[in-house]
Design a protein around this motif. Structure first.
Motif, short mmCIF file in Angstrom:
data_model
loop_
_atom_site.label_atom_id
_atom_site.label_comp_id
_atom_site.label_asym_id
_atom_site.label_seq_id
_atom_site.Cartn_x
_atom_site.Cartn_y
_atom_site.Cartn_z
N ALA A 131 0.83 -1.21 0.00
CA ALA A 131 0.00 0.00 0.00
C ALA A 131 0.86 1.26 0.00
O ALA A 131 0.57 2.21 -0.74
N LYS A 132 1.92 1.29 0.80
CA LYS A 132 2.79 2.46 0.87
C LYS A 132 3.47 2.75 -0.46
O LYS A 132 3.74 3.90 -0.78
N ARG A 160 17.28 -1.66 -2.16
CA ARG A 160 17.45 -1.30 -0.74
C ARG A 160 17.67 0.21 -0.61
O ARG A 160 17.06 0.86 0.23
N ARG A 161 18.52 0.77 -1.46
CA ARG A 161 18.77 2.22 -1.43
C ARG A 161 17.49 2.99 -1.71
O ARG A 161 17.17 3.97 -1.03
N ALA A 203 12.97 6.23 0.26
CA ALA A 203 11.52 6.42 0.32
C ALA A 203 11.05 6.51 1.77
O ALA A 203 10.24 7.36 2.12
N PHE A 204 11.56 5.64 2.64
CA PHE A 204 11.20 5.70 4.05
C PHE A 204 11.67 7.01 4.67
O PHE A 204 10.92 7.67 5.39
N GLU A 238 8.32 9.88 0.96
CA GLU A 238 7.73 10.02 -0.37
C GLU A 238 6.75 8.88 -0.70
O GLU A 238 6.05 8.95 -1.69
N ILE A 239 6.72 7.87 0.13
CA ILE A 239 5.82 6.75 -0.11
C ILE A 239 4.52 6.96 0.60
O ILE A 239 4.45 7.61 1.63
N GLY A 240 3.49 6.35 0.03
CA GLY A 240 2.17 6.33 0.67
C GLY A 240 1.58 7.63 0.78
O GLY A 240 1.12 8.52 0.88
#
Length: 70
Positions: free
Chosen positions: A18-19, A57-58, A63-64, A68-70
């Motif tokens: 979802a994210k 992974r990068r 993103a975390f 910028e996610i979700g």
């Protein structure tokens, strides 16, 4: 206890899907989402496994960190 841990893991993995906006971007088409995951798994079975893991992974960490996610 194992069942609870497995349930938590599955919920968290669903949260990642979802994210990444895969639900929205695919119109919640689960066949498409599974296809994407199968394609990623095939890539990880190939010769570029280490390189691809590093790139993903990068991208995931960025993103975390950036939100910028979700």
């Amino acid at each position: 206890m194992k069942r609870r841990e497995r349930t938590r893991q599955l919920i968290e993995l669903g949260g990642l899907i979802a994210k990444a906006d895969l639900v929205e971007l695919t119109g919640d088409d689960r066949a498409v989402i599974l296809g994407l995951l199968v394609e990623a798994a095939a890539t990880l079975r190939g010769e570029t496994r280490a390189r691809q893991l590093t790139l993903w992974r990068r991208r995931g960490k960025r993103a975390f960190d950036s939100g910028e996610i979700g």
